[in-house]
Write a protein that holds these residues in place. Structure first.
Motif, PDB file in Angstrom:
ATOM      1  N   GLY A  70       0.385  -1.240   0.329  1.00 52.86           N
ATOM      2  CA  GLY A  70       0.336  -0.192   0.271  1.00 52.86           C
ATOM      3  C   GLY A  70       1.228   0.944  -0.323  1.00 52.86           C
ATOM      4  O   GLY A  70       2.192   1.466  -0.343  1.00 52.86           O
ATOM      5  N   ALA A  71      -0.348   2.479  -0.154  1.00 57.03           N
ATOM      6  CA  ALA A  71       1.090   3.253   0.110  1.00 57.03           C
ATOM      7  C   ALA A  71       1.637   4.178   0.745  1.00 57.03           C
ATOM      8  O   ALA A  71       0.927   3.506   1.706  1.00 57.03           O
ATOM      9  CB  ALA A  71       0.030   4.986  -0.763  1.00 57.03           C
ATOM     10  N   LEU A  72       2.188   5.126   1.235  1.00 55.63           N
ATOM     11  CA  LEU A  72       2.927   5.131   2.122  1.00 55.63           C
ATOM     12  C   LEU A  72       2.209   7.188   2.563  1.00 55.63           C
ATOM     13  O   LEU A  72       2.061   7.362   2.104  1.00 55.63           O
ATOM     14  CB  LEU A  72       4.241   5.824   2.369  1.00 55.63           C
ATOM     15  N   ARG A  73       2.471   6.472   3.795  1.00 53.09           N
ATOM     16  CA  ARG A  73       1.818   7.686   4.290  1.00 53.09           C
ATOM     17  C   ARG A  73       2.997   9.010   3.984  1.00 53.09           C
ATOM     18  O   ARG A  73       4.255   8.638   4.252  1.00 53.09           O
ATOM     19  CB  ARG A  73       1.774   7.871   5.727  1.00 53.09           C
ATOM     20  N   THR A  74       2.517  10.108   3.786  1.00 53.17           N
ATOM     21  CA  THR A  74       3.726  11.472   3.641  1.00 53.17           C
ATOM     22  C   THR A  74       3.228  12.354   4.899  1.00 53.17           C
ATOM     23  O   THR A  74       2.453  12.531   4.850  1.00 53.17           O
ATOM     24  CB  THR A  74       3.244  11.661   1.755  1.00 53.17           C
ATOM     25  N   PHE A  75       4.019  13.653   4.655  1.00 51.98           N
ATOM     26  CA  PHE A  75       4.098  14.595   5.202  1.00 51.98           C
ATOM     27  C   PHE A  75       4.688  15.757   4.554  1.00 51.98           C
ATOM     28  O   PHE A  75       5.615  15.693   3.717  1.00 51.98           O
ATOM     29  CB  PHE A  75       4.713  14.168   6.460  1.00 51.98           C
ATOM     30  N   ALA A  76       3.474  16.520   5.351  1.00 49.55           N
ATOM     31  CA  ALA A  76       4.022  18.141   4.932  1.00 49.55           C
ATOM     32  C   ALA A  76       5.824  18.988   5.122  1.00 49.55           C
ATOM     33  O   ALA A  76       6.103  18.661   6.362  1.00 49.55           O
ATOM     34  CB  ALA A  76       3.030  18.998   4.597  1.00 49.55           C
ATOM     35  N   VAL A  77       6.400  18.787   4.558  1.00 48.00           N
ATOM     36  CA  VAL A  77       7.691  19.929   4.562  1.00 48.00           C
ATOM     37  C   VAL A  77       7.940  21.245   4.534  1.00 48.00           C
ATOM     38  O   VAL A  77       7.925  21.018   3.465  1.00 48.00           O
ATOM     39  CB  VAL A  77       9.041  18.952   4.055  1.00 48.00           C
ATOM     40  N   ARG A  78       8.893  21.674   4.881  1.00 46.16           N
ATOM     41  CA  ARG A  78       9.336  23.049   4.765  1.00 46.16           C
ATOM     42  C   ARG A  78      10.633  23.566   4.976  1.00 46.16           C
ATOM     43  O   ARG A  78      10.489  23.199   6.454  1.00 46.16           O
ATOM     44  CB  ARG A  78       7.801  23.517   5.869  1.00 46.16           C
ATOM     45  N   VAL A  79      11.189  24.177   4.051  1.00 45.00           N
ATOM     46  CA  VAL A  79      12.782  24.900   4.420  1.00 45.00           C
ATOM     47  C   VAL A  79      12.450  25.576   4.834  1.00 45.00           C
ATOM     48  O   VAL A  79      11.872  26.720   3.653  1.00 45.00           O
ATOM     49  CB  VAL A  79      13.519  24.217   3.073  1.00 45.00           C
ATOM     50  N   GLU A  80      13.177  26.323   5.755  1.00 40.39           N
ATOM     51  CA  GLU A  80      13.057  27.829   5.926  1.00 40.39           C
ATOM     52  C   GLU A  80      14.628  27.784   6.213  1.00 40.39           C
ATOM     53  O   GLU A  80      15.890  27.364   7.627  1.00 40.39           O
ATOM     54  CB  GLU A  80      12.269  28.293   7.445  1.00 40.39           C
ATOM     55  N   GLY A  81      15.098  28.869   5.369  1.00 38.18           N
ATOM     56  CA  GLY A  81      16.535  28.992   5.572  1.00 38.18           C
ATOM     57  C   GLY A  81      17.441  27.625   5.208  1.00 38.18           C
ATOM     58  O   GLY A  81      17.422  26.744   4.429  1.00 38.18           O
ATOM     59  N   ASP A  82      18.299  27.222   6.834  1.00 41.27           N
ATOM     60  CA  ASP A  82      18.898  25.927   6.209  1.00 41.27           C
ATOM     61  C   ASP A  82      18.031  25.092   7.758  1.00 41.27           C
ATOM     62  O   ASP A  82      18.310  24.156   7.679  1.00 41.27           O
ATOM     63  CB  ASP A  82      20.621  25.968   7.416  1.00 41.27           C
ATOM     64  N   GLU A  83      16.783  25.019   8.339  1.00 40.62           N
ATOM     65  CA  GLU A  83      15.950  24.782   8.520  1.00 40.62           C
ATOM     66  C   GLU A  83      15.013  23.901   8.051  1.00 40.62           C
ATOM     67  O   GLU A  83      14.542  24.751   7.234  1.00 40.62           O
ATOM     68  CB  GLU A  83      15.775  24.715   9.952  1.00 40.62           C
ATOM     69  N   VAL A  84      14.927  22.700   8.381  1.00 41.09           N
ATOM     70  CA  VAL A  84      13.465  21.834   7.267  1.00 41.09           C
ATOM     71  C   VAL A  84      12.830  21.620   8.828  1.00 41.09           C
ATOM     72  O   VAL A  84      13.214  21.082   9.806  1.00 41.09           O
ATOM     73  CB  VAL A  84      14.426  20.809   6.711  1.00 41.09           C
ATOM     74  N   PHE A  85      11.603  21.662   8.189  1.00 34.97           N
ATOM     75  CA  PHE A  85      10.639  20.911   8.927  1.00 34.97           C
ATOM     76  C   PHE A  85       9.201  20.392   8.977  1.00 34.97           C
ATOM     77  O   PHE A  85       9.407  20.310   7.421  1.00 34.97           O
ATOM     78  CB  PHE A  85       9.878  22.271   9.967  1.00 34.97           C
ATOM     79  N   VAL A  86       8.640  19.072   9.145  1.00 37.70           N
ATOM     80  CA  VAL A  86       7.147  18.677   9.129  1.00 37.70           C
ATOM     81  C   VAL A  86       6.201  18.765  10.250  1.00 37.70           C
ATOM     82  O   VAL A  86       6.435  18.988  11.311  1.00 37.70           O
ATOM     83  CB  VAL A  86       8.086  17.244   9.057  1.00 37.70           C
ATOM     84  N   ASP A  87       5.064  18.492   9.444  1.00 41.55           N
ATOM     85  CA  ASP A  87       3.974  18.525  10.061  1.00 41.55           C
ATOM     86  C   ASP A  87       3.462  16.873   9.833  1.00 41.55           C
ATOM     87  O   ASP A  87       3.578  16.747   8.871  1.00 41.55           O
ATOM     88  CB  ASP A  87       3.160  19.460   9.160  1.00 41.55           C
ATOM     89  N   PHE A  88       3.600  16.560  10.821  1.00 39.54           N
ATOM     90  CA  PHE A  88       2.928  15.104  11.146  1.00 39.54           C
ATOM     91  C   PHE A  88       1.248  14.717  10.740  1.00 39.54           C
ATOM     92  O   PHE A  88       1.597  13.803  10.895  1.00 39.54           O
ATOM     93  CB  PHE A  88       3.667  14.660  12.630  1.00 39.54           C
ATOM     94  N   ASP A  89       0.747  15.767  11.094  1.00 40.84           N
ATOM     95  CA  ASP A  89      -0.318  16.009  11.110  1.00 40.84           C
ATOM     96  C   ASP A  89      -1.169  16.250   9.093  1.00 40.84           C
ATOM     97  O   ASP A  89      -2.177  15.421   9.101  1.00 40.84           O
ATOM     98  CB  ASP A  89      -1.019  16.904  12.113  1.00 40.84           C
ATOM     99  N   ALA A  90      -0.508  16.132   8.816  1.00 42.34           N
ATOM    100  CA  ALA A  90      -0.618  17.487   7.556  1.00 42.34           C
ATOM    101  C   ALA A  90      -0.221  16.067   6.268  1.00 42.34           C
ATOM    102  O   ALA A  90       1.647  16.360   5.952  1.00 42.34           O
ATOM    103  CB  ALA A  90      -0.034  18.496   7.094  1.00 42.34           C
ATOM    104  N   ALA A  91      -0.615  15.658   5.508  1.00 48.92           N
ATOM    105  CA  ALA A  91      -0.441  15.286   4.349  1.00 48.92           C
ATOM    106  C   ALA A  91       0.343  15.829   3.214  1.00 48.92           C
ATOM    107  O   ALA A  91      -0.339  17.435   3.460  1.00 48.92           O
ATOM    108  CB  ALA A  91      -1.440  14.326   3.793  1.00 48.92           C
ATOM    109  N   ALA A  92       1.420  15.968   2.447  1.00 50.59           N
ATOM    110  CA  ALA A  92       2.388  16.471   1.289  1.00 50.59           C
ATOM    111  C   ALA A  92       1.152  16.767  -0.053  1.00 50.59           C
ATOM    112  O   ALA A  92       0.194  16.020   0.658  1.00 50.59           O
ATOM    113  CB  ALA A  92       3.334  15.403   0.868  1.00 50.59           C
ATOM    114  N   ALA A  93       1.849  17.753  -0.100  1.00 46.13           N
ATOM    115  CA  ALA A  93       0.537  18.141  -1.139  1.00 46.13           C
ATOM    116  C   ALA A  93       1.036  17.499  -2.419  1.00 46.13           C
ATOM    117  O   ALA A  93       2.731  17.095  -2.964  1.00 46.13           O
ATOM    118  CB  ALA A  93       0.737  19.717  -1.911  1.00 46.13           C
ATOM    119  N   THR A  94       0.077  16.345  -3.444  1.00 50.01           N
ATOM    120  CA  THR A  94       0.304  15.445  -4.426  1.00 50.01           C
ATOM    121  C   THR A  94       0.389  16.337  -5.927  1.00 50.01           C
ATOM    122  O   THR A  94      -0.137  17.694  -5.929  1.00 50.01           O
ATOM    123  CB  THR A  94      -0.314  14.919  -5.088  1.00 50.01           C
ATOM    124  N   PRO A  95       1.868  16.886  -6.216  1.00 51.25           N
ATOM    125  CA  PRO A  95       2.066  16.838  -7.716  1.00 51.25           C
ATOM    126  C   PRO A  95       1.051  17.109  -8.591  1.00 51.25           C
ATOM    127  O   PRO A  95       0.730  16.228  -8.943  1.00 51.25           O
ATOM    128  CB  PRO A  95       3.782  17.151  -8.237  1.00 51.25           C
TER     129      PRO A  95
END
Length: 108
Positions: free
Chosen positions: A83-108
């Motif tokens: 089955g498909a993997l669960r994906t998570f929204a990612v945001r990069v600010e400067g040199d830091e990477v952030f993940v939202d564990f409750d929000a799925a990644a936007a699909t392209p």
């Protein structure tokens, strides 16, 4: 839940993955041509760490039974993945990477 800082941009080289298991949900963070994608770290077939797999472009191959997934969408690319993997929204600010564990990644 809001975005949580998970690592620095330089912690994941291009074409590589980083296992982040210090959070409630273990994730694999992938760097594909300078863009970051986060999925659950466990393969849906064999309960194996995908961050230990082989990344080819935006497809990760599980090193246990060779199932393949798109790290952008989580969709299965080859069996024996179940089955498909669960994906998570990612945001990069400067040199830091952030993940939202409750929000799925936007699909392209």
């Amino acid at each position: 839940m809001a975005f949580v800082k998970v690592c620095g941009r330089s912690d994941v080289a291009e074409g590589e993955a980083l296992k982040l298991d210090q959070f409630a949900i273990p994730i694999a963070l992938f760097n594909v041509d300078g863009k970051f994608f986060a999925t659950q770290d466990r393969c849906t077939h064999g309960e194996w760490s995908l961050s230990d797999g082989y990344l080819d472009g935006d497809v990760v191959e599980c090193s246990l039974h060779m199932g393949k997934f798109c790290v952008r969408t989580g969709k299965v690319r080859s069996a024996p993945a179940k089955g498909a993997l669960r994906t998570f929204a990612v945001r990069v600010e400067g040199d830091e990477v952030f993940v939202d564990f409750d929000a799925a990644a936007a699909t392209p």
